[in-house]
Design an enzyme around this catalytic site. Structure first.
Site, PDB file in Angstrom:
ATOM      1  N   GLU A   2      13.516 -15.918  -1.587  1.00  0.00           N
ATOM      2  CA  GLU A   2      14.082 -17.039  -1.009  1.00  0.00           C
ATOM      3  C   GLU A   2      12.893 -17.973  -1.160  1.00  0.00           C
ATOM      4  O   GLU A   2      13.040 -18.952  -0.612  1.00  0.00           O
ATOM      5  CB  GLU A   2      14.589 -16.766   0.496  1.00  0.00           C
ATOM      6  N   ASP A  52       0.908  -1.497   0.121  1.00  0.00           N
ATOM      7  CA  ASP A  52       0.189  -0.383   0.182  1.00  0.00           C
ATOM      8  C   ASP A  52       0.850   1.605  -0.103  1.00  0.00           C
ATOM      9  O   ASP A  52       1.808   1.111   0.649  1.00  0.00           O
ATOM     10  CB  ASP A  52      -1.234  -0.120   1.383  1.00  0.00           C
TER      11      ASP A  52
END
Length: 539
Positions: free
Chosen positions: A266, A211
């Site tokens: 990852e 956001d």
């Protein structure tokens, strides 16, 4: 094979998110499972079958984190917990498990430009000037005469600074005063945000919608913003009078996004989308998604506040994202914008327009976002002042259109109290027009907009050209939008009449185009108002 694995196989070598259809849920308004009038996580889980039946790839949940709800969850008091009105972390885990079982990925909002003033970090920060979190927020001394440090204005109206007597300083807030600005320049703050990222990814979250990311860092020299040049755009709040050069859009944001991308890398098959608004959004969206080490895509605002949907506007927006640029994302509606059918069509044309609009959205190059209820054709609801919940609308009444009108409860059952959303009193009134648009009514009608949406998304999902193909626009008469999509040997023609007069357009190789899906009246390549066609070329 799991539903997610089966979808991945169908998408060939492309990442799952490229060309994805993402369904936004505003949790307060989707389904209330306990009768308190507010939608919740168990309610979403109970209704996931409806979303899966549409053929979307993922859901995006607006904030459900612990919050005092000054801005309905965009003021976060604990990034690692669920607010009790929405349920518990166990409820969230159950939602993830059910969504994945149905083949749906789950995206969540992350609100990092600011927190709630009730967040423990801010409580500690404001306690003194020398505590461990003293610099986790943006504090500054008053000017010699006692006025705020800069002329920066908040989005919701008034100065972007509030005096705090405990520290004897001003703190910054780009939005409500209850939303103090995090100091995302600080390495310790960045480390904490990356730790929060791992917390949610470890729980099985498939991606983030971040956001107001361009508001996340400020000018360290605290320079005043210059005035905005005169324009024809109405100025309804002090924020509109400035160029926002120094209170947002700092050059240190992209390096932080690279750190964030390192964490995402990852975890396999995860996704990031940025929310970037404002006058400089185009440059910033491309900056934040450049290369392979920042965010995957950015969420375009081109259509969210437009008072009309025009062929020239659609063409310009999409041509601004050529094949050699980042991957775009598009939406016609969301929780901050008025419902599109109310902005773009007269009530008597709403159904025809909604069908054309849905087919057009599915034909665009990029990811597409559906807002809850858009598949039903929900219109904007007029909310009386005494029923308003939106703090921006209350503060700027009557000049600002309430966001509440696009956040009203989902209509599940036409004959049920409160349209089946809750057994209690809903937090916002149900739409007076929404009984006839309820899900049970439309499920029983094979010609409904809901049934049409399923057909449209099935076409997109089965088409390499629509999902990830290139786009080439064709010159066509005014308000007729024509383009081709092509990928993996599939070539499609897409034509839409966005105007209120019939238009003719005869494409090259006219006899070789075979319709796949169409809406409205089309005969001899003459397109009635609000009609649309997707056709495939045959050898």
């Amino acid at each position: 094979m799991t539903q997610l694995a089966a979808k991945a196989e169908l998408q060939h070598a492309q990442p799952w998110w490229k060309g994805a259809v993402i369904y936004q849920i505003y949790p307060r308004s989707f389904f209330d499972s306990n009768g308190d009038g507010i939608g919740d996580l168990p309610g979403i889980t109970a209704r996931l079958d409806h979303i899966a039946s549409l053929g979307v790839d993922a859901i995006w949940l607006s904030p459900f984190f612990k919050s005092p709800m000054a801005d309905f969850g965009y003021d976060v008091a604990d990034y690692r917990d669920v607010d009790p009105i929405f349920g518990t972390l166990a409820d969230f885990d159950a939602l993830i498990a059910r969504a994945h079982a149905l083949g749906l990925r789950v995206l969540i909002d992350q609100v990092w430009a600011h927190t709630s003033d009730e967040h423990p970090w801010f409580v500690e920060s404001r306690a003194s000037r020398d505590n461990p979190k003293a610099n986790w927020y943006v504090w500054h001394d008053a000017k010699p005469e006692g006025s705020p440090p800069t002329n920066w204005q908040s989005v919701f109206g008034g100065p972007a600074w509030t005096w705090d007597a405990r520290r004897g300083q001003y703190y910054m807030h780009n939005f409500l005063k209850e939303q103090p600005q995090l100091n995302c320049h600080l390495p310790q703050v960045q480390e904490e945000l990356l730790a929060i990222t791992r917390f949610w990814l470890d729980r099985g979250v498939d991606g983030f919608r971040i956001d107001a990311i361009n508001f996340s860092m400020h000018d360290l020299e605290f320079r005043d913003n210059p005035p905005a040049p005169d324009s024809n755009t109405p100025r309804t709040r002090p924020f509109d009078f400035q160029l926002h050069i120094y209170n947002q859009s700092h050059a240190d944001i992209p390096p932080f996004l690279e750190r964030l991308r390192g964490v995402f890398d990852e975890y396999p098959d995860r996704f990031t989308v940025a929310e970037v608004g404002g006058a400089d959004a185009d440059r910033e969206m491309k900056l934040f998604t450049a290369g392979n080490n920042r965010l995957n895509t950015a969420y375009g605002f081109d259509f969210l506040y437009a008072s009309q949907l025009t062929a020239s506007a659609v063409r310009e927006a999409l041509e601004n994202w050529p094949a050699d640029s980042s991957w775009p994302s598009w939406a016609f509606e969301n929780h901050d914008a008025p419902r599109a059918v109310s902005r773009w069509a007269a009530p008597e044309q709403a159904d025809a327009f909604a069908r054309m609009k849905m087919l057009l959205l599915a034909a665009l190059r990029g990811n597409i976002f559906l807002y809850y209820g858009e598949e039903l054709g929900l219109d904007q609801v007029e909310i009386a002042f005494e029923d308003l919940q939106d703090p921006e609308a209350i503060a700027n009444w009557p000049r600002t259109l309430s966001r509440d009108g696009a956040r009203t409860p989902m209509p599940w059952e036409a004959a049920a109290p409160e349209l089946g959303f809750t057994s209690g009193k809903p937090w916002l009134p149900v739409g007076p027009n929404h009984a006839r648009l309820a899900i049970d009514v439309q499920n029983a009608d094979t010609g409904s907009l809901l049934a049409w949406t399923r057909k449209v998304l099935a076409l997109r999902n089965g088409s390499p050209a629509l999902r990830t193909g290139g786009i080439a626009f064709l010159d066509a008469p005014s308000e007729l939008l024509a383009f081709e999509r092509e990928a993996e040997g599939e070539r499609l023609l897409c034509i839409f009449n966005l105007g209120d007069a019939a238009q003719q357009f005869v494409p090259g190789d006219a006899s070789r185009w075979r319709p796949l899906l169409s809406t409205g009246s089309i005969a001899d390549w003459t397109f009635a108002p609000y009609s649309g066609l997707i056709a495939r070329i045959e050898a």
